[in-house]
Design an enzyme around this catalytic site. Structure first.
Site, short mmCIF file in Angstrom:
data_model
loop_
_atom_site.label_atom_id
_atom_site.label_comp_id
_atom_site.label_asym_id
_atom_site.label_seq_id
_atom_site.Cartn_x
_atom_site.Cartn_y
_atom_site.Cartn_z
N GLU A 212 10.08 -5.11 6.52
CA GLU A 212 10.75 -6.32 7.03
C GLU A 212 11.39 -6.99 5.82
OE1 GLU A 212 10.99 -7.17 10.10
OE2 GLU A 212 9.43 -6.01 11.09
N LYS B 268 -2.50 -7.93 0.25
CA LYS B 268 -2.05 -8.34 -1.09
C LYS B 268 -1.02 -9.44 -0.86
CE LYS B 268 0.62 -8.35 -4.18
NZ LYS B 268 1.21 -9.65 -4.59
N CYS C 212 13.78 -15.82 6.49
CA CYS C 212 14.51 -14.55 6.53
C CYS C 212 15.59 -14.55 7.60
CB CYS C 212 13.55 -13.39 6.74
SG CYS C 212 12.53 -13.57 8.20
N GLU D 124 21.75 -12.81 -0.41
CA GLU D 124 20.75 -13.71 0.18
C GLU D 124 20.39 -14.80 -0.83
OE1 GLU D 124 16.72 -12.23 0.90
OE2 GLU D 124 16.75 -13.16 2.87
P1 NAD Z 1 9.22 -10.11 -2.90
O1 NAD Z 1 9.80 -8.81 -2.49
O2 NAD Z 1 9.53 -10.62 -4.25
O3 NAD Z 1 7.62 -10.07 -2.82
C1 NAD Z 1 6.95 -9.77 -1.62
C2 NAD Z 1 5.59 -9.17 -1.95
O4 NAD Z 1 5.79 -7.91 -2.58
C3 NAD Z 1 4.74 -10.00 -2.90
O5 NAD Z 1 3.41 -9.96 -2.46
C4 NAD Z 1 4.89 -9.26 -4.21
O6 NAD Z 1 3.81 -9.45 -5.11
C5 NAD Z 1 4.96 -7.83 -3.74
N1 NAD Z 1 5.57 -6.88 -4.66
C6 NAD Z 1 6.57 -7.11 -5.55
N2 NAD Z 1 6.85 -5.98 -6.23
C7 NAD Z 1 6.03 -5.01 -5.75
C8 NAD Z 1 5.85 -3.64 -6.06
N3 NAD Z 1 6.56 -3.01 -6.99
N4 NAD Z 1 4.91 -2.94 -5.37
C9 NAD Z 1 4.17 -3.54 -4.41
N5 NAD Z 1 4.29 -4.85 -4.10
C10 NAD Z 1 5.23 -5.58 -4.76
O7 NAD Z 1 9.65 -11.14 -1.77
P2 NAD Z 1 9.42 -12.73 -1.77
O8 NAD Z 1 10.33 -13.32 -2.79
O9 NAD Z 1 7.97 -13.01 -1.81
O10 NAD Z 1 9.93 -13.13 -0.29
C11 NAD Z 1 11.24 -13.46 0.03
C12 NAD Z 1 11.94 -12.28 0.68
O11 NAD Z 1 11.23 -11.87 1.86
C13 NAD Z 1 13.34 -12.62 1.18
O12 NAD Z 1 14.21 -11.57 0.86
C14 NAD Z 1 13.18 -12.72 2.70
O13 NAD Z 1 14.35 -12.49 3.45
C15 NAD Z 1 12.16 -11.68 2.94
N6 NAD Z 1 11.48 -11.90 4.23
C16 NAD Z 1 11.76 -11.05 5.26
C17 NAD Z 1 11.16 -11.27 6.51
C18 NAD Z 1 11.43 -10.34 7.66
O14 NAD Z 1 10.64 -10.36 8.60
N7 NAD Z 1 12.46 -9.52 7.63
C19 NAD Z 1 10.30 -12.35 6.70
C20 NAD Z 1 10.05 -13.20 5.61
C21 NAD Z 1 10.65 -12.96 4.38
#
Ligand code: NAD
Length: 505
Positions: free
Chosen positions: A266, A191, A300, A398
């Site tokens: 993550e 997804k 991240c 962040e």
């Molecule tokens: P997000 O949490 O908004 O979304 C990530 C994914 O989760 C998307 O596919 C979204 O549709 C899905 N999602 C959202 N709500 C959900 C729910 N209730 N149930 C299931 N799925 C759901 O994150 P983003 O804005 O896409 O990405 C940025 C974030 O990701 C930043 O906080 C960044 O630090 C983090 N990140 C972490 C790493 C790591 O390895 N630690 C790597 C890259 C990004």
């Protein structure tokens, strides 16, 4: 495209691409209801195409196909060598199509194409790496017990796994999960983030082209609460590997509790980069700049907090200012661009708001300049927040944009205390020429990954992940295959006539 490209070529690079469908059970299909959503180009804020929107019905169908492919299809019973041929084939096709993938990724996310090219090459390596690793390293343990028993373990795939990914480095992060999941014999529902669906669709095309059997790999586009929510709550999905925001991670953990799913998290970061006064300042400068302004600051592990020893602070800041003024802001399709537009207008507004907050909190703001002709895109200039204090909101939350907070320190103890005084614990960077100090500080900083005198490079064999609010579990290396995508099973074999109690005899 190079920096000499004509306006016509530049315009052509931003034209529409075909609408995107869901990939379920080996077929590209529309959603049952016909629902779709618009996908915008962050450089122009114009529409790129429409994306089929999967909801509960489509997700259920994908899970059913994946379950069938695991239980009855060839994937679950396939010989390892044959399965690995598919995994290597996927990698080979990615390698052949790097230019296409990088183009789609930059179009969709605004990431500079010089960076998406490298990420795409890394994505291919993820597949080769996990094919090799599963074949050579996924071994069990064996314990002979005198002459009576042998106990041994085997690592079995989980079944259907759900992979939920963010938009900030979509293709690389998706392959990072898909490669170990498939190599260990699971079937997959991906997804992808709704803001970056193009390369997930490309991955579906590549997997299809590689001839992977129907149902083994599925991509369901859609929104978090609907498509993602159904996947997380589905009883036939055995595990969720998630990368994204910390708040989303907590929701996913709660929603997966009823079906007792295994989860890997993550999450976000607010990583410190510490420059001591005995450091190689030129290299530390290069690393500090790259670490926050590459990937448009949407990274991240970015060093969003930079701690400078008071003896070198002023000279370091002078150099930072010069570099920030020189960063090449531009069209993501231009090979010489260093900083592109942020993913979407909402995120652009959020990052701008944080810069205002920093000003209100007393920071001096130093920024590059966004050229007038780029104003249609979501460009935030590279930004320094000088005179920052670690307890300010901009040092605790962040921001996920090209914004570096600069904080002064005097003693080792003080900087360790500040580096750790934050909810996150993903990464950290230490710059010093004192070996003892380097190890001491690296050990003391609360984070999953520390770099000493180095920027964010990593060997695929080592674990990746964070502590505190930055995550649970580790991906990468053998951690992904032993600790997440397989389950150990113990088999006890009697090889002698051991004593069995004689109840009721
Ligand atoms: P997000 O949490 O908004 O979304 C990530 C994914 O989760 C998307 O596919 C979204 O549709 C899905 N999602 C959202 N709500 C959900 C729910 N209730 N149930 C299931 N799925 C759901 O994150 P983003 O804005 O896409 O990405 C940025 C974030 O990701 C930043 O906080 C960044 O630090 C983090 N990140 C972490 C790493 C790591 O390895 N630690 C790597 C890259 C990004």
């Amino acid at each position: 495209m190079n920096s000499q490209a004509t306006d016509k070529q530049k315009e052509a690079a931003h034209t529409q691409v075909d609408d995107v469908k869901l990939y379920i059970n080996g077929q590209f299909v529309d959603s049952k209801s016909g629902a779709s959503f618009e996908n915008k180009n962050p450089f122009t804020n114009k529409s790129i195409n429409r994306i089929a929107e999967g909801r509960e019905e489509e997700m259920n169908e994908a899970v059913k196909a994946a379950k069938q492919a695991f239980e009855q299809g060839p994937w679950g019973n396939m010989k390892m060598e044959e399965r690995m041929k598919y995994i290597h084939r996927i990698a080979d096709i990615i390698d052949e199509e790097i230019e296409d993938i990088a183009f789609l990724e930059s179009l969709d996310t605004g990431l500079p194409i010089s960076q998406t090219r490298k990420q795409s090459a890394r994505a291919a390596e993820n597949f080769h790496f996990y094919a090799r690793m599963v074949q050579t390293k996924l071994h069990g343990e064996s314990y002979p017990m005198d002459d009576e028993f042998i106990n041994y373990t085997v690592h079995e795939p989980l079944g259907v796994v759900g992979l939920i990914t963010p938009w900030n480095a979509p293709f690389m992060l998706e392959t990072w999960k898909v490669a170990p999941a498939l190599a260990t014999g699971n079937t997959v529902i991906l997804k992808p983030a709704e803001l970056s669906p193009l390369t997930a669709n490309k991955l579906a095309e590549i997997v299809h082209k590689a001839g992977v059997p129907a149902g083994v790999f599925n991509v369901v586009h859609g929104f978090g609460e609907t498509a993602g929510g159904t996947l997380v709550a589905h009883p036939d999905v055995k595990a969720i590997s998630f990368t994204g925001e910390t708040t989303t991670g907590t929701i996913i953990i709660k929603n997966s509790a009823d079906t007792l799913k295994k989860t890997s998290m993550e999450l976000g970061g607010k990583s410190p980069l510490i420059v001591f006064d005995d450091a190689d300042l030129d290299r530390a400068l290069d690393a500090a700049i790259w670490g926050i302004f590459s990937f448009n600051g949407e990274r991240c592990t970015s060093n969003s907090r930079v701690f400078l020893h008071k003896n070198i602070k002023d000279q370091f800041i002078e150099k930072l200012k010069k570099r920030v003024a020189n960063i090449k802001i531009g069209d993501p399709m231009d090979s010489s661009t260093e900083l592109g537009p942020l993913i979407e207008t909402e995120h652009f507004n959020k990052v701008k708001k944080y810069i205002e907050i920093a000003q209100q909190e007393g920071c001096e703001i130093v920024q590059g300049v966004v050229p007038e002709e780029l104003k249609a895109g979501n460009f935030v200039p590279p930004t320094l927040l000088l005179n920052a204090k670690n307890d300010m909101r901009v040092c605790q939350e962040e921001i996920f944009g090209p914004v570096m907070a600069v904080i002064e320190f005097e003693t080792d103890e003080e900087v360790i205390q500040m580096a750790n005084d934050v909810r996150y614990g993903l990464a950290g960077f230490v710059w010093t020429s004192d070996l003892k100090r380097a190890h001491r500080v690296a050990k003391a900083v609360e984070a999953g990954m520390l770099w000493i005198n180095a920027q964010n490079v990593r060997d695929l064999r080592i674990p990746f992940g964070g502590t505190k609010d930055s995550g649970i579990g580790r991906e990468g290396g053998h951690y992904a295959i032993f600790e997440f995508y397989t389950e150990p099973k113990v088999i006890h074999v009697a090889i002698g006539d051991h004593h069995i109690p004689q109840f009721g005899k």
